[in-house]
Design a protein around this motif. Structure first.
Motif, PDB file in Angstrom:
ATOM      1  N   GLU A 140      56.092  -0.678 -15.445  1.00 12.30           N
ATOM      2  CA  GLU A 140      55.144  -0.345 -16.646  1.00 12.30           C
ATOM      3  C   GLU A 140      56.213  -0.038 -17.771  1.00 12.30           C
ATOM      4  O   GLU A 140      55.881  -0.201 -18.939  1.00 12.30           O
ATOM      5  CB  GLU A 140      54.212   0.878 -16.081  1.00 12.30           C
ATOM      6  CG  GLU A 140      53.505   1.204 -17.414  1.00 12.30           C
ATOM      7  CD  GLU A 140      52.267   0.405 -17.851  1.00 12.30           C
ATOM      8  OE1 GLU A 140      52.032  -0.501 -16.971  1.00 12.30           O
ATOM      9  OE2 GLU A 140      51.722   1.088 -18.577  1.00 12.30           O
ATOM     10  N   PHE A 143      57.807  -2.992 -19.358  1.00 10.88           N
ATOM     11  CA  PHE A 143      56.797  -3.757 -19.811  1.00 10.88           C
ATOM     12  C   PHE A 143      56.661  -3.113 -21.251  1.00 10.88           C
ATOM     13  O   PHE A 143      57.004  -3.931 -22.244  1.00 10.88           O
ATOM     14  CB  PHE A 143      55.259  -3.897 -19.255  1.00 10.88           C
ATOM     15  CG  PHE A 143      54.596  -4.844 -19.873  1.00 10.88           C
ATOM     16  CD1 PHE A 143      53.578  -4.108 -20.910  1.00 10.88           C
ATOM     17  CD2 PHE A 143      54.667  -6.161 -19.904  1.00 10.88           C
ATOM     18  CE1 PHE A 143      52.632  -5.012 -21.495  1.00 10.88           C
ATOM     19  CE2 PHE A 143      53.781  -7.114 -20.763  1.00 10.88           C
ATOM     20  CZ  PHE A 143      52.841  -6.238 -21.487  1.00 10.88           C
ATOM     21  N   SER A 147      57.823  -5.560 -24.247  1.00  9.93           N
ATOM     22  CA  SER A 147      56.778  -6.260 -25.133  1.00  9.93           C
ATOM     23  C   SER A 147      56.484  -5.731 -26.402  1.00  9.93           C
ATOM     24  O   SER A 147      56.189  -6.277 -27.399  1.00  9.93           O
ATOM     25  CB  SER A 147      55.441  -6.071 -24.255  1.00  9.93           C
ATOM     26  OG  SER A 147      55.140  -4.680 -24.246  1.00  9.93           O
ATOM     27  N   TYR A 152      53.259  -9.951 -24.044  1.00  6.48           N
ATOM     28  CA  TYR A 152      54.042 -10.383 -22.874  1.00  6.48           C
ATOM     29  C   TYR A 152      55.446  -9.625 -22.798  1.00  6.48           C
ATOM     30  O   TYR A 152      55.860  -9.271 -24.011  1.00  6.48           O
ATOM     31  CB  TYR A 152      53.937 -12.010 -22.830  1.00  6.48           C
ATOM     32  CG  TYR A 152      53.028 -12.792 -22.658  1.00  6.48           C
ATOM     33  CD1 TYR A 152      52.471 -13.428 -23.838  1.00  6.48           C
ATOM     34  CD2 TYR A 152      52.223 -12.966 -21.580  1.00  6.48           C
ATOM     35  CE1 TYR A 152      51.233 -13.941 -23.782  1.00  6.48           C
ATOM     36  CE2 TYR A 152      51.148 -13.481 -21.306  1.00  6.48           C
ATOM     37  CZ  TYR A 152      50.598 -14.084 -22.697  1.00  6.48           C
ATOM     38  OH  TYR A 152      49.497 -14.900 -22.418  1.00  6.48           O
ATOM     39  N   PHE A 153      56.125  -9.649 -21.828  1.00  7.32           N
ATOM     40  CA  PHE A 153      57.373  -9.220 -21.841  1.00  7.32           C
ATOM     41  C   PHE A 153      58.176  -9.924 -22.643  1.00  7.32           C
ATOM     42  O   PHE A 153      59.103  -9.501 -23.161  1.00  7.32           O
ATOM     43  CB  PHE A 153      58.051  -9.454 -20.198  1.00  7.32           C
ATOM     44  CG  PHE A 153      57.721  -8.688 -19.248  1.00  7.32           C
ATOM     45  CD1 PHE A 153      56.494  -8.653 -18.198  1.00  7.32           C
ATOM     46  CD2 PHE A 153      58.368  -7.462 -19.123  1.00  7.32           C
ATOM     47  CE1 PHE A 153      56.214  -7.721 -17.391  1.00  7.32           C
ATOM     48  CE2 PHE A 153      58.082  -6.530 -17.966  1.00  7.32           C
ATOM     49  CZ  PHE A 153      57.008  -6.590 -17.008  1.00  7.32           C
ATOM     50  N   ASP A 162      57.985 -12.381 -17.475  1.00  2.52           N
ATOM     51  CA  ASP A 162      56.645 -12.731 -17.271  1.00  2.52           C
ATOM     52  C   ASP A 162      56.487 -13.735 -16.235  1.00  2.52           C
ATOM     53  O   ASP A 162      55.547 -13.479 -15.177  1.00  2.52           O
ATOM     54  CB  ASP A 162      56.028 -13.440 -18.444  1.00  2.52           C
ATOM     55  CG  ASP A 162      56.099 -12.555 -19.571  1.00  2.52           C
ATOM     56  OD1 ASP A 162      56.572 -12.549 -20.737  1.00  2.52           O
ATOM     57  OD2 ASP A 162      55.068 -11.687 -19.732  1.00  2.52           O
ATOM     58  N   THR A 189      49.500   2.296 -14.510  1.00  4.07           N
ATOM     59  CA  THR A 189      50.031   1.317 -15.217  1.00  4.07           C
ATOM     60  C   THR A 189      48.958   0.217 -16.006  1.00  4.07           C
ATOM     61  O   THR A 189      48.843  -0.742 -15.732  1.00  4.07           O
ATOM     62  CB  THR A 189      50.774   0.395 -14.034  1.00  4.07           C
ATOM     63  OG1 THR A 189      49.707  -0.200 -13.020  1.00  4.07           O
ATOM     64  CG2 THR A 189      51.931   0.845 -13.311  1.00  4.07           C
ATOM     65  N   LYS A 191      49.215  -1.017 -19.224  1.00  8.02           N
ATOM     66  CA  LYS A 191      49.728  -1.927 -19.882  1.00  8.02           C
ATOM     67  C   LYS A 191      49.898  -3.405 -19.014  1.00  8.02           C
ATOM     68  O   LYS A 191      49.644  -4.400 -19.220  1.00  8.02           O
ATOM     69  CB  LYS A 191      50.766  -1.671 -20.482  1.00  8.02           C
ATOM     70  CG  LYS A 191      50.690  -0.670 -21.578  1.00  8.02           C
ATOM     71  CD  LYS A 191      50.002  -1.164 -22.818  1.00  8.02           C
ATOM     72  CE  LYS A 191      49.566  -0.039 -23.869  1.00  8.02           C
ATOM     73  NZ  LYS A 191      48.625  -0.309 -24.887  1.00  8.02           N
ATOM     74  N   LEU A 192      50.589  -2.861 -17.675  1.00  5.09           N
ATOM     75  CA  LEU A 192      50.744  -3.866 -16.954  1.00  5.09           C
ATOM     76  C   LEU A 192      49.151  -4.709 -16.539  1.00  5.09           C
ATOM     77  O   LEU A 192      49.351  -5.786 -16.168  1.00  5.09           O
ATOM     78  CB  LEU A 192      51.616  -3.347 -15.468  1.00  5.09           C
ATOM     79  CG  LEU A 192      52.955  -3.426 -15.519  1.00  5.09           C
ATOM     80  CD1 LEU A 192      53.598  -3.171 -13.987  1.00  5.09           C
ATOM     81  CD2 LEU A 192      53.447  -4.943 -15.818  1.00  5.09           C
ATOM     82  N   TRP A 195      48.330  -6.975 -18.820  1.00  5.12           N
ATOM     83  CA  TRP A 195      49.031  -8.166 -18.848  1.00  5.12           C
ATOM     84  C   TRP A 195      48.758  -9.057 -17.669  1.00  5.12           C
ATOM     85  O   TRP A 195      48.843 -10.180 -17.876  1.00  5.12           O
ATOM     86  CB  TRP A 195      50.570  -7.626 -18.657  1.00  5.12           C
ATOM     87  CG  TRP A 195      51.718  -8.713 -18.394  1.00  5.12           C
ATOM     88  CD1 TRP A 195      52.164  -9.745 -19.207  1.00  5.12           C
ATOM     89  CD2 TRP A 195      52.068  -8.895 -17.120  1.00  5.12           C
ATOM     90  NE1 TRP A 195      53.090 -10.570 -18.305  1.00  5.12           N
ATOM     91  CE2 TRP A 195      53.004 -10.069 -17.214  1.00  5.12           C
ATOM     92  CE3 TRP A 195      51.882  -8.262 -15.657  1.00  5.12           C
ATOM     93  CZ2 TRP A 195      53.860 -10.309 -16.154  1.00  5.12           C
ATOM     94  CZ3 TRP A 195      52.549  -8.794 -14.577  1.00  5.12           C
ATOM     95  CH2 TRP A 195      53.775  -9.866 -14.794  1.00  5.12           C
TER      96      TRP A 195
END
Lengths: 234, 312
Positions: A140, A143, A147, A152-153, A162, A189, A191-192, A195
């Motif tokens: 997390e 990322f 990002s 995305y990463f 990604d 997590t 944000k993950l 994603w």
């Protein structure tokens, strides 16, 4: 669509390492022939193409020597098709950082899934679940860093991490469901989690990540061919 | 109060280096054993759960596992000769992974500062530079984020200094092949060395020795393929796999000697590799990098304490 019937990919649908290569080939609009491999009964082609490890994926490009190892294949594809959807960033420091996290995902994070499957006792399993949760927190943070507020990463569009992490999402969901815990969740997590939804619906990945049924078949095969370890006597 | 303990400890380590003439690592082991009250039959590697307050205070002085241990690294590293530059390498002489990076920096004629790390007592600098793995080597380059993992560091150095002694080939297929064998060496070949050390039974050790011999045959074939009749894996000059495998030569020789068998120094089974090892040993950029038997022995003893062999 760039036509290139010279590329063959030996693999199996359930392997996230194979899915990675498929994801990259789709992103770069490269046509290829998929040679489906039965890992319980490996073909002569696979054994000759990857005599050292005897594993999938293996990329065969025209008459050149076969290339195994998913991360090595990705870098190779990025080098021979640099102008179509570049996967790795160009800045050396950021590239190094991407490679570091790919190495972490492959050598520390994902092996925990197999370890979880093969560990017989409940206590042992709980310890591994904790490690997976710790791993997810690191991812997390990674990322958020990579990002930098984007989707995305790789920023605005899908990039190396990604692909490297995204292809484990099928197995991540499978393991979460069958072990009744969350690896990627909205509290720990967030944000993950957002994603993962973007990755699941990404055009280039949609056909690559296998369905639950395919994973279940593969899981049953693993349970037979590499059964869980025996519980130690108390 | 703690500041006084720190000064006392720093002074003690300096005196140990000067008067005992020991490597500070060995000093650490020596005193650590003393603190635990170890005799020949004593249990090493584990901190005693009960010890007197005076012993506990003494332990803190000798090897504090605390945030302030960075002061030791800075203090002791100033005793060694280093060149100041915007590149710093955190490492330890006995680590082949660190040696790799040194080898590449030498080949590319890059000046750097070597920050010596005591792996039995890791510094704050190392722990903050590599919080995920807490391992050496770590490369610190100007204001860039710290970079761990030797193979990643090598590719980074090759990308920022591409014109000075390129390490990796430019052809994508050759690049892929080089990366494959580096991955094999690091994930299959070298872990066998640690496995051999930690495996207790004689029969089990023999099994691992056989695996190492099989691996050496694969490496001989790889060398023949890559070198194509020339002196090194990369041809006329040292390249990626020469660096990746070459830096294990100290440990290979050490393991061969202490386990009485040949891994790659065998003129029947691996004749080409044997010739290659002689070239590597005498290569200018390599000569001061590979540690001597004494350094390796000190490190080996530390491993025997901190990661002892498994019980039979």
């Amino acid at each position: 669509m760039a036509k290139n019937s010279e590329i063959k990919l030996i693999g199996t649908a359930a392997s996230p390492f194979v899915n990675r290569v498929q994801f990259v080939l789709h992103l770069k609009s490269i046509e290829y022939e998929f040679i489906d491999e039965n890992l319980a009964s490996k073909s002569e082609l696979l054994l000759k193409s990857n005599p050292v490890y005897k594993k999938v994926p293996v990329l065969i490009h025209a008459n050149k020597p076969p290339i195994p190892e998913s991360l090595i294949i990705i870098e190779y594809l990025d080098e021979i098709y640099p102008d179509i959807h570049p996967i790795l960033p160009s800045d050396p420091s950021v590239r190094a950082d991407n490679r570091f996290w790919a190495n972490f995902i492959d050598t520390k994070f994902f092996p925990l899934f197999e370890e979880l499957r093969r560990t017989p006792e409940k206590e042992g399993k709980e310890a591994i679940k904790k490690q997976l949760i710790e791993g997810s927190k690191l991812l997390e943070e990674a990322f958020v860093k990579f990002s930098n507020g984007k989707d995305y990463f790789g920023g605005d569009d899908v990039g190396y991490l990604d692909i490297v992490l995204g292809c484990f999402l099928g197995w991540t969901k499978f393991v979460e469901k069958h072990n009744e815990f969350k690896i990627i969740d909205e509290v720990r997590t967030p944000k993950l989690l957002e994603w993962t939804k973007r990755i699941w619906s990404h055009e280039a990945l949609m056909d690559a990540i296998p369905r639950n049924e395919t994973l279940m078949d593969f899981y049953m095969m693993l349970q037979i061919n590499r059964p869980p370890r025996k519980a130690t006597s108390s | 109060m703690y500041f006084n303990y720190q000064c006392f400890n720093i002074a003690l380590r300096f005196l140990a280096n000067v008067f005992l003439k020991t490597d500070k690592l060995y000093y650490n082991i020596y005193f650590a054993k003393l603190l635990r009250g170890d005799s020949a039959g004593g249990k090493v590697g584990a901190r005693p759960s009960v010890c007197s307050p005076s012993v506990r205070i003494w332990r803190v002085l000798v090897c504090p596992d605390l945030a302030h241990s960075a002061s030791f690294s800075k203090c002791t590293s100033s005793l060694t000769k280093e060149k100041s530059n915007e590149i710093k390498l955190l490492g330890t002489a006995a680590s082949p992974f660190v040696n790799r990076v040194q080898f590449v920096l030498n080949l590319k004629s890059i000046e750097y500062e070597f920050v010596n790390e005591n792996l039995a007592c890791k510094s704050e600098l190392l722990l903050t530079s590599n919080p995920v793995y807490k391992k050496v080597p770590v490369l610190l380059h100007a204001n860039n984020p710290p970079l761990p993992e030797s193979l990643i560091i090598i590719e980074y150095l090759d990308e920022i200094y591409p014109d000075i002694h390129p390490i990796l080939p430019s052809d994508p297929l050759a690049l892929a092949d080089n990366r494959f064998w580096a991955n094999y060496i690091d994930t299959k070949f070298f872990p066998m060395f640690e496995d051999l050390r930690r495996t207790p039974g004689k029969e089990e050790k023999e099994v691992i020795k056989k695996q190492m011999i099989e691996a050496s045959k694969l490496l001989e074939e790889a060398f023949v393929k890559f070198s194509n009749g020339k002196a090194y894996f990369s041809g006329d000059n040292v390249g990626y796999l020469d660096v990746v495998l070459g830096c294990y030569l100290g440990w290979i020789n050490f393991t061969e000697k202490h386990n009485e068998f040949k891994i790659i120094n065998d003129d029947n089974r691996t004749p080409k590799l044997l010739e290659w090892t002689n070239r590597i040993w005498s290569h200018e950029a390599f000569k001061d990098v590979i540690p001597g038997d004494e350094t390796l022995m000190n490190f080996y003893k530390m491993l025997q304490i901190y990661k002892p062999p498994r019980k039979a």
